[in-house]
Design a protein around this motif. Structure first.
Motif, mmCIF file in Angstrom:
data_model
loop_
_atom_site.group_PDB
_atom_site.id
_atom_site.type_symbol
_atom_site.label_atom_id
_atom_site.label_comp_id
_atom_site.label_asym_id
_atom_site.label_seq_id
_atom_site.Cartn_x
_atom_site.Cartn_y
_atom_site.Cartn_z
ATOM 1 N N PRO A 293 -2.207 -21.255 27.730
ATOM 2 C CA PRO A 293 -1.647 -19.675 26.349
ATOM 3 C C PRO A 293 -0.475 -19.658 26.198
ATOM 4 N N HIS A 294 0.361 -19.634 25.693
ATOM 5 C CA HIS A 294 1.899 -19.399 25.222
ATOM 6 C C HIS A 294 2.109 -18.428 24.193
ATOM 7 N N ARG A 295 3.260 -18.808 24.339
ATOM 8 C CA ARG A 295 4.027 -17.060 23.574
ATOM 9 C C ARG A 295 5.649 -16.974 23.253
ATOM 10 N N GLU B 150 1.196 -14.309 21.572
ATOM 11 C CA GLU B 150 0.067 -14.527 22.663
ATOM 12 C C GLU B 150 -0.728 -15.616 22.173
ATOM 13 N N HIS B 151 -1.598 -17.352 22.260
ATOM 14 C CA HIS B 151 -2.431 -17.658 21.279
ATOM 15 C C HIS B 151 -2.733 -19.233 22.297
ATOM 16 N N THR B 152 -3.519 -19.640 22.128
ATOM 17 C CA THR B 152 -3.414 -21.436 22.395
ATOM 18 C C THR B 152 -3.673 -21.773 21.230
ATOM 19 N N ASP B 153 -3.364 -22.679 20.435
ATOM 20 C CA ASP B 153 -3.213 -24.165 19.601
ATOM 21 C C ASP B 153 -4.664 -23.763 19.204
ATOM 22 N N PHE B 154 -4.812 -24.622 18.051
ATOM 23 C CA PHE B 154 -6.811 -25.135 17.903
ATOM 24 C C PHE B 154 -6.511 -26.720 17.739
#
Ligand code: AKG
Ligand code: FE2
Length: 318
Positions: free
Chosen positions: A249-251, A191-195
């Motif tokens: 947020p995606h994964r 899981e993360h958000t892009d920068f």
């Protein structure tokens, strides 16, 4: 998996040639932060089939030694090949998540001297450059719609991201097929958000597994839709827009219970302006107090890498 899922129909598909496109983009980007787009050269089956063919030729055709040698660039801005498990999130055992994917990254503005011979001689450099150009054109169109949606000066975002000046990254991803018992949990990419500002994503096959988190905190499946491009808002644009726009947020999870997780290919274009660009929400909304202090795009990127990768990032640049 306990996560609830919703169908892809909850995510709007926007035709960039429609007179309602910027209004629809505003609606999507202020709620879920993600939409499918049509009406772009990148969003055709023919283009995506070519990108898939190139990705397979590289990831399956090159030996592990050849790929491992394709890591180039300067410390902290490593480009080229990353093997499965070489990127990770989090510092502690609880937050540690290894991504199980191999990638090939190139950035805007790379000169011929920075390309490894193997990529030039195999013809891959020309193909990757072409694809990057098509992706950058699509990014320009989405950024122009975003300017319109936010009532900004025409060109405010698009000019800063121009291919020759920007700091965007073009990436091919290959998730190797694997047996479920080879991995803990179902994570292929944590899981993360892009920068960056916006991320353009092509799902090059039907393997599935991409999920985003909606504003209610539920994880939702995103399926491949023919002739579309997925574009989501990333952290830098959320900050620049004083959080009017939502970073998604995606994964990537294995969604089925089959023993074998099929291999999976994607293409991503992370759009970003040059490092010396000032990210200041006052430039967009002069009458509103800043939620975050102004920062240069380069410093912001560095801060985010430090936060996410912690000491492993410091070791890489150290
Ligand atoms: O491959 C995918 O579907 C998503 C990968 C991703 O989110 C990323 O590389 O930032
Ligand atoms: Fe991502």
């Amino acid at each position: 998996m306990p996560d609830s899922t919703i169908t892809q129909s909850d995510i709007i598909t926007i035709d960039v040639t429609s007179p309602f496109a910027s209004q629809q983009l505003l609606e999507a980007y202020t709620t879920t932060g993600i939409a499918y787009f049509t009406g772009l050269p990148i969003a055709t089956e023919a283009f995506q089939a070519r990108v898939l063919e190139t990705a397979q030729r590289f990831f399956l055709g090159f030996t592990a030694e050849q790929k491992a040698a394709l890591r180039f660039g300067v410390p902290g801005y490593i480009r080229g090949y990353s093997g499965p498990g070489s990127e990770q999130y989090g510092d502690t055992a609880d937050t540690y998540q290894e991504h199980y994917v191999e990638s090939l990254d190139i950035v805007s503005g790379m000169t011929i001297r920075q390309w490894p011979d193997l990529l030039i001689d195999s013809g891959l450099m020309d193909e990757l450059e072409q694809y990057r150009r098509v992706a950058a054109q699509a990014a320009t169109i989405i950024l122009t719609l975003t300017e319109k949606a936010l009532k900004l000066t025409p060109g405010f975002l698009a000019t800063k991201h121009a291919l020759s000046r920007g700091n965007s990254t073009f990436r091919l991803n290959h998730y190797p097929a694997m047996m479920q018992n080879q991995r803990k949990g179902s994570i292929r990419f944590g899981e993360h958000t892009d920068f960056d500002t916006i991320s353009l994503l092509l799902l090059l096959d039907d393997a599935g597994g991409l999920q985003f988190q909606n504003p209610r905190g539920e994880w939702c499946s995103l399926k491949r839709k023919p002739n579309t491009l997925l574009v989501h808002v990333a952290d830098m644009l959320a900050r620049w827009s004083n959080e009017r726009l939502v970073a998604t947020p995606h994964r990537v999870y294995a969604e089925d219970q089959d023993d074998l997780w099929p291999e999976r290919y994607t293409m991503i274009f992370f759009a970003a302006p040059p490092s010396n660009t000032w990210v200041d929400s006052k430039d967009l909304f002069p009458d509103e107090p800043n939620k975050y202090p102004p920062v240069s795009a380069g410093d912001y990127l560095k801060q985010r890498l430090e936060q996410i990768y912690g000491s492993s990032y410091r070791e890489k640049i150290g």
